[in-house]
Scaffold this motif. Structure first.
Motif, mmCIF file in Angstrom:
data_model
loop_
_atom_site.group_PDB
_atom_site.id
_atom_site.type_symbol
_atom_site.label_atom_id
_atom_site.label_comp_id
_atom_site.label_asym_id
_atom_site.label_seq_id
_atom_site.Cartn_x
_atom_site.Cartn_y
_atom_site.Cartn_z
ATOM 1 N N GLU A 38 0.830 -1.207 0.000
ATOM 2 C CA GLU A 38 0.000 0.000 0.000
ATOM 3 C C GLU A 38 0.868 1.262 0.000
ATOM 4 O OE1 GLU A 38 -3.885 1.819 0.099
ATOM 5 O OE2 GLU A 38 -3.179 -0.222 -0.285
ATOM 6 N N ARG A 39 2.037 1.157 0.587
ATOM 7 C CA ARG A 39 2.980 2.282 0.589
ATOM 8 C C ARG A 39 3.796 2.353 -0.703
ATOM 9 N NH1 ARG A 39 1.610 5.822 4.730
ATOM 10 N NH2 ARG A 39 1.794 4.861 6.791
ATOM 11 N N GLY A 40 3.514 1.457 -1.647
ATOM 12 C CA GLY A 40 4.181 1.520 -2.943
ATOM 13 C C GLY A 40 5.365 0.610 -3.102
ATOM 14 N N MET A 41 5.583 -0.308 -2.164
ATOM 15 C CA MET A 41 6.708 -1.229 -2.260
ATOM 16 C C MET A 41 6.355 -2.419 -3.155
ATOM 17 S SD MET A 41 9.025 0.205 -0.351
ATOM 18 C CE MET A 41 8.333 1.853 -0.692
ATOM 19 N N SER A 42 7.321 -2.886 -3.934
ATOM 20 C CA SER A 42 7.120 -4.067 -4.763
ATOM 21 C C SER A 42 7.272 -5.326 -3.929
ATOM 22 C CB SER A 42 8.139 -4.088 -5.902
ATOM 23 O OG SER A 42 9.449 -4.269 -5.381
ATOM 24 N N LEU A 43 6.827 -6.465 -4.481
ATOM 25 C CA LEU A 43 6.988 -7.726 -3.762
ATOM 26 C C LEU A 43 8.463 -8.074 -3.576
ATOM 27 C CD1 LEU A 43 4.132 -9.943 -5.235
ATOM 28 C CD2 LEU A 43 4.241 -8.837 -2.993
ATOM 29 N N THR A 44 9.305 -7.676 -4.534
ATOM 30 C CA THR A 44 10.741 -7.903 -4.380
ATOM 31 C C THR A 44 11.283 -7.124 -3.191
ATOM 32 O OG1 THR A 44 10.970 -8.201 -6.772
ATOM 33 C CG2 THR A 44 12.973 -7.707 -5.531
ATOM 34 N N ALA A 45 10.805 -5.883 -3.040
ATOM 35 C CA ALA A 45 11.229 -5.082 -1.889
ATOM 36 C C ALA A 45 10.746 -5.705 -0.586
ATOM 37 C CB ALA A 45 10.693 -3.659 -2.023
ATOM 38 N N VAL A 46 9.509 -6.218 -0.590
ATOM 39 C CA VAL A 46 8.972 -6.860 0.605
ATOM 40 C C VAL A 46 9.828 -8.064 0.984
ATOM 41 C CG1 VAL A 46 6.990 -8.082 1.574
ATOM 42 C CG2 VAL A 46 6.628 -6.045 0.178
ATOM 43 N N ALA A 47 10.218 -8.863 -0.011
ATOM 44 C CA ALA A 47 11.093 -10.007 0.258
ATOM 45 C C ALA A 47 12.415 -9.554 0.860
ATOM 46 C CB ALA A 47 11.336 -10.786 -1.031
ATOM 47 N N ALA A 48 12.929 -8.409 0.386
ATOM 48 C CA ALA A 48 14.181 -7.875 0.936
ATOM 49 C C ALA A 48 14.007 -7.467 2.398
ATOM 50 C CB ALA A 48 14.652 -6.680 0.111
#
Length: 439
Positions: A38-48
């Protein structure tokens, strides 16, 4: 105060610490991924972000365990709570990659700091007042059950609060507008978690009494922590039962990696969409935590029925492996019966591990002295986390179908077979130092 009232007080305080530490983690569990996206992060960023948490916790497990054995349980637990307050606040209000990465890193440090001190404090206190042969299994099982209950309740509340804020006169939109977008409905459970962490710190500082320790200096800490870590590692690999405990923790780590990687996608496949799959997985996770708590509560009964803690661990890991086997045989089926069997397997997985864990830890505490207890627990946690990370890579490389589930099942069966052999005799425990506990 002496005798049973002291032990009841110690147990009550230990259970309270377990609930207050793990409830915020449950609150943040359900909305985490959706909040980041919701804050604009990608799933790759979430995994990081999750990798930052795991790697930080793994890297600091041993140093923080040694720190607890040198500085004391209360101060290290309070530090963990303070870091959690900062972490939850960053995660709730942050909007950049750096803020989320730092927040998850702080959570990893807090997780490493907390992985042994509370349990070590409880065991120290019980043995100081009732002797080395005192019953530990009952308190440890109730602590594990309290942890699971806190996670289950936190998961439910964390998923329900944003949904409730969207009902009626859209309170969530008003909240977001009033704060200039700083607080979203998905942020609210995380902020509640930060508030609970404040209560945790205050409770730890006032309730967990310890005997006076020699004032620590930087040089004494730098000398004492490495020595404590080395002694804990040597003991963990040289003593038969402790080796079994560590290898069993690794087997559980491989199984957890299988569940955590495969179950969300399976839930999405059943429900039809990723969003509804997330809700279904949250409900399943809550049920899993509750079932794990039930298994932990049944740990003393399991030991009595099997006539030893070692055989109780064997039975618990066997039941958990059976649960993963049921998930494997239903991996390619989608009928109502297959779904029911799969859910049953999922719950059996948590039930078995819940029953095994307190019995494993009771065996561990019988074989370590006070000065190495938190370090030994950190070694156990490190084994679980490292094998979990490596197994996740292996599971992700396997083809879709029964094979990844069988990988986790095989790991648990290997862990269970470690306990088939006759247990080694318990060594003479080291006489504990008295530790006063006030009402």
């Amino acid at each position: 105060m002496t005798g049973p009232p002291v032990l009841r007080t110690a147990r009550r305080r230990y259970l309270t610490v377990c609930v207050l530490f793990w409830l915020p983690i449950g609150l943040a569990f359900s909305p985490a991924v959706l909040l980041y996206t919701e804050r604009g992060m990608s799933l790759t960023a979430v995994a990081a972000f999750f990798a930052a948490h795991s790697l930080t916790a793994a890297a600091l497990e041993l140093p923080t365990g040694g720190l607890s054995d040198v500085l004391g349980r209360r101060s290290v637990l309070a530090a963990a709570g303070l870091l959690d307050i900062a972490a939850f606040t960053l995660l709730a209000l942050g909007s950049t990659f750096a803020a989320f990465a730092v927040g998850m890193g702080l959570k990893g440090v807090a997780r490493a700091l907390s992985s042994g001190p509370a349990e070590a404090w409880y065991v120290d206190t019980v043995q100081a007042h009732a002797g080395p042969a005192a019953d530990l299994r009952t308190g440890l099982s109730r602590g594990s059950a309290a942890t699971s209950a806190a996670l289950a309740v936190g998961t439910l509340v964390g998923g329900a609060v944003p949904w409730l804020l969207g009902l009626g006169p859209d309170l969530g939109a008003r909240l977001s507008e009033a704060t200039g977008g700083l607080v979203l409905p998905l942020s609210v459970p995380v902020l509640i978690g930060a508030a609970v962490s404040v209560v945790f710190v205050l409770y730890v500082l006032t309730a967990l009494r310890e005997p006076p320790r020699k004032p620590a200096t930087l040089s004494s800490v730098l000398r004492g922590v490495p020595g404590t870590i080395g002694a804990g590692l040597r003991l963990s690999v040289s003593e038969l039962t402790l080796r079994r405990v560590l290898l069993s923790a690794g087997a559980a780590g491989a199984a957890f990696a299988t569940i955590e990687l495969l179950m969300p996608g399976r839930a999405a496949g059943v429900s039809g969409t990723a969003e509804s799959g997330a809700v279904l997985f949250a409900a399943l996770a809550c049920a899993g935590f509750a079932t794990s708590g039930l298994g932990s509560a049944l740990a003393p009964l399991t030991a009595r029925l099997t006539r030893s803690g070692e055989r109780a661990v064997l039975a618990g890991l066997g039941v958990s492996a059976g649960g993963l086997l049921l998930l494997a045989v239903t991996a390619t089926s989608s009928g109502p019966l297959s779904l029911a069997v799969a859910v049953g397997g999922f719950l059996l997985f948590y039930l078995g591990l819940g029953a095994a864990s307190p019995n494993e830890n009771e065996l561990l505490h019988r074989r370590v002295a006070d000065g190495q207890r938190a370090t030994a627990l950190s070694v156990q946690s490190l084994a679980l986390q490292l094998i979990c990370a490596l197994s996740g890579l292996a599971v992700s490389a396997l083809p879709v179908g029964p094979l990844p589930w069988l990988f986790g099942c095989a790991a648990l069966l290997v862990g269970a077979t470690l306990w088939v052999r006759r247990p080694a005799p318990v060594p003479t425990p080291v006489a504990p130092t008295p530790s006063p506990v006030d009402a």
